[in-house]
Design a protein around this motif. Structure first.
Motif, mmCIF file in Angstrom:
data_model
loop_
_atom_site.group_PDB
_atom_site.id
_atom_site.type_symbol
_atom_site.label_atom_id
_atom_site.label_comp_id
_atom_site.label_asym_id
_atom_site.label_seq_id
_atom_site.Cartn_x
_atom_site.Cartn_y
_atom_site.Cartn_z
ATOM 1 N N THR A 43 0.838 -1.201 0.000
ATOM 2 C CA THR A 43 0.000 0.000 0.000
ATOM 3 C C THR A 43 0.871 1.248 0.000
ATOM 4 O OG1 THR A 43 -1.795 -1.130 1.144
ATOM 5 C CG2 THR A 43 -1.774 1.264 1.275
ATOM 6 N N LEU A 44 1.916 1.255 0.821
ATOM 7 C CA LEU A 44 2.795 2.424 0.898
ATOM 8 C C LEU A 44 3.575 2.647 -0.393
ATOM 9 C CD1 LEU A 44 4.138 2.086 4.534
ATOM 10 C CD2 LEU A 44 2.514 3.777 3.663
ATOM 11 N N GLU A 45 3.815 1.593 -1.162
ATOM 12 C CA GLU A 45 4.597 1.722 -2.389
ATOM 13 C C GLU A 45 3.748 2.001 -3.620
ATOM 14 O OE1 GLU A 45 6.832 -1.902 -2.538
ATOM 15 O OE2 GLU A 45 8.264 -1.205 -1.025
ATOM 16 N N ARG A 46 2.451 1.697 -3.578
ATOM 17 C CA ARG A 46 1.625 1.835 -4.777
ATOM 18 C C ARG A 46 0.481 2.823 -4.653
ATOM 19 N NH1 ARG A 46 1.246 -4.435 -6.653
ATOM 20 N NH2 ARG A 46 3.475 -4.685 -6.929
ATOM 21 N N LEU A 92 9.842 4.795 5.025
ATOM 22 C CA LEU A 92 8.642 5.404 5.593
ATOM 23 C C LEU A 92 7.643 4.343 6.035
ATOM 24 C CD1 LEU A 92 7.844 8.433 3.257
ATOM 25 C CD2 LEU A 92 8.709 8.477 5.592
ATOM 26 N N HIS A 93 7.026 4.576 7.195
ATOM 27 C CA HIS A 93 6.011 3.671 7.737
ATOM 28 C C HIS A 93 4.867 4.495 8.306
ATOM 29 C CE1 HIS A 93 8.462 -0.047 7.598
ATOM 30 N NE2 HIS A 93 9.441 0.836 7.641
ATOM 31 N N LEU A 94 3.663 3.954 8.211
ATOM 32 C CA LEU A 94 2.475 4.592 8.781
ATOM 33 C C LEU A 94 1.795 3.601 9.702
ATOM 34 C CD1 LEU A 94 0.844 6.469 5.787
ATOM 35 C CD2 LEU A 94 1.530 7.461 7.955
ATOM 36 N N SER A 95 1.541 4.006 10.939
ATOM 37 C CA SER A 95 0.856 3.127 11.884
ATOM 38 C C SER A 95 -0.248 3.896 12.596
ATOM 39 C CB SER A 95 1.839 2.542 12.895
ATOM 40 O OG SER A 95 2.482 3.562 13.602
ATOM 41 N N ALA A 96 -1.282 3.166 13.001
ATOM 42 C CA ALA A 96 -2.445 3.769 13.664
ATOM 43 C C ALA A 96 -2.185 3.990 15.144
ATOM 44 C CB ALA A 96 -3.659 2.868 13.471
ATOM 45 N N ASN A 97 -2.733 5.082 15.669
ATOM 46 C CA ASN A 97 -2.669 5.398 17.100
ATOM 47 C C ASN A 97 -4.038 5.140 17.713
ATOM 48 O OD1 ASN A 97 -0.161 6.415 16.530
ATOM 49 N ND2 ASN A 97 -0.762 8.527 16.627
ATOM 50 N N GLY A 98 -4.557 3.966 17.628
ATOM 51 C CA GLY A 98 -5.933 3.674 18.035
ATOM 52 C C GLY A 98 -6.716 3.330 16.777
ATOM 53 N N ALA A 100 -8.405 3.843 13.452
ATOM 54 C CA ALA A 100 -8.265 4.833 12.383
ATOM 55 C C ALA A 100 -8.869 4.261 11.106
ATOM 56 C CB ALA A 100 -6.799 5.177 12.155
ATOM 57 N N GLN A 101 -9.292 5.138 10.250
ATOM 58 C CA GLN A 101 -9.818 4.732 8.952
ATOM 59 C C GLN A 101 -9.162 5.622 7.911
ATOM 60 O OE1 GLN A 101 -14.067 5.041 8.556
ATOM 61 N NE2 GLN A 101 -14.109 3.453 7.008
ATOM 62 N N VAL A 102 -8.649 4.991 6.861
ATOM 63 C CA VAL A 102 -7.992 5.719 5.787
ATOM 64 C C VAL A 102 -8.642 5.365 4.459
ATOM 65 C CG1 VAL A 102 -5.766 5.799 6.992
ATOM 66 C CG2 VAL A 102 -6.222 3.933 5.412
ATOM 67 N N LEU A 103 -8.449 6.221 3.492
ATOM 68 C CA LEU A 103 -8.870 5.933 2.132
ATOM 69 C C LEU A 103 -7.606 5.895 1.284
ATOM 70 C CD1 LEU A 103 -11.804 6.542 0.198
ATOM 71 C CD2 LEU A 103 -9.826 7.711 -0.793
ATOM 72 N N THR A 104 -7.410 4.810 0.542
ATOM 73 C CA THR A 104 -6.242 4.696 -0.329
ATOM 74 C C THR A 104 -6.704 4.562 -1.772
ATOM 75 O OG1 THR A 104 -6.134 2.288 -0.054
ATOM 76 C CG2 THR A 104 -4.787 3.631 1.433
ATOM 77 N N VAL A 105 -5.899 5.112 -2.671
ATOM 78 C CA VAL A 105 -6.154 5.073 -4.109
ATOM 79 C C VAL A 105 -4.861 4.642 -4.775
ATOM 80 C CG1 VAL A 105 -6.862 6.419 -6.118
ATOM 81 C CG2 VAL A 105 -7.749 7.020 -3.864
ATOM 82 N N ARG A 106 -4.956 3.707 -5.712
ATOM 83 C CA ARG A 106 -3.750 3.305 -6.452
ATOM 84 C C ARG A 106 -3.275 4.477 -7.300
ATOM 85 N NH1 ARG A 106 -1.927 -1.998 -7.119
ATOM 86 N NH2 ARG A 106 -1.111 -1.274 -9.110
ATOM 87 N N ALA A 107 -2.031 4.867 -7.120
ATOM 88 C CA ALA A 107 -1.488 6.044 -7.785
ATOM 89 C C ALA A 107 -1.488 5.903 -9.303
ATOM 90 C CB ALA A 107 -0.076 6.328 -7.274
ATOM 91 N N ASP A 108 -1.115 4.735 -9.828
ATOM 92 C CA ASP A 108 -1.064 4.569 -11.285
ATOM 93 C C ASP A 108 -2.445 4.690 -11.924
ATOM 94 O OD1 ASP A 108 -1.888 2.174 -10.161
ATOM 95 O OD2 ASP A 108 -0.604 0.912 -11.401
ATOM 96 N N GLU A 109 -3.465 4.159 -11.274
ATOM 97 C CA GLU A 109 -4.823 4.281 -11.801
ATOM 98 C C GLU A 109 -5.298 5.723 -11.764
ATOM 99 O OE1 GLU A 109 -7.313 1.575 -9.610
ATOM 100 O OE2 GLU A 109 -6.103 -0.163 -10.215
#
Length: 162
Positions: A43-46, A92-98, A100-109
């Motif tokens: 997810t972090l790479e794409r 780089l890393h992303l972690s939740a502090n409790g 959390a809800q995120v929305l991710t979108v594929r960058a190439d699309e």
């Protein structure tokens, strides 16, 4: 450790999201995270995205050492480099502090959609992502400057105050 003063380049809705983020909501995948969960390397790479609810901590992991970079709140972008540059720093890393809800979108699309049906979003999106990266770098530079030039007492006091 981290201070946060969110800036947005456009008006925020009641949900704390910009018009660009609301337009992208139907184009992405919503993911729920609990305390300590990290977004996957894939997810972090794409992908890139933004925080819908909760908080994420953005950290840099290098040589078994972790450094906090930023605290991401609802409406904050992450993974901007994937859309703008096409590559993500592996440290780089992303972690939740409790919860959390995120929305991710594929960058190439999304790059393809921004050339076609989502073309009107291209400029506002680039402004928001540039503002997000600029703010994050300014906060990081401020903390680095403070650590280098403030005495230990002032650094401890600032951390306690935060």
């Amino acid at each position: 450790m981290m201070s946060h003063a969110r800036t947005a380049s456009g008006p925020l809705g009641q949900d704390g999201l910009t018009a660009v983020q609301r337009a992208l909501r139907d184009r992405g995948i919503q993911r729920g995270l609990t305390a300590g969960d990290e977004l996957s390397r894939e997810t972090l790479e794409r992908c890139f995205g933004f925080v819908l609810h909760g908080q994420l901590t953005l950290t840099w992991h290098e040589d078994a050492k972790r450094s906090g970079i930023d605290l991401l709140l609802p409406g904050d972008w992450f993974g901007e480099h994937n859309l703008l540059l096409g590559a993500a720093p592996a440290a780089l890393h992303l972690s939740a502090n409790g919860f959390a809800q995120v929305l991710t979108v594929r960058a190439d699309e999304l790059r393809g959609l921004l050339q076609g049906e989502l073309a009107p979003l291209r400029e506002p999106l680039q402004r928001e992502l540039s503002a997000s990266l600029t703010e994050r770098w300014m906060q990081l530079a401020t903390r680095l400057h403070q650590r280098m030039h403030l005495g230990t007492d002032a650094c401890v006091w600032a951390a306690l105050h935060e």
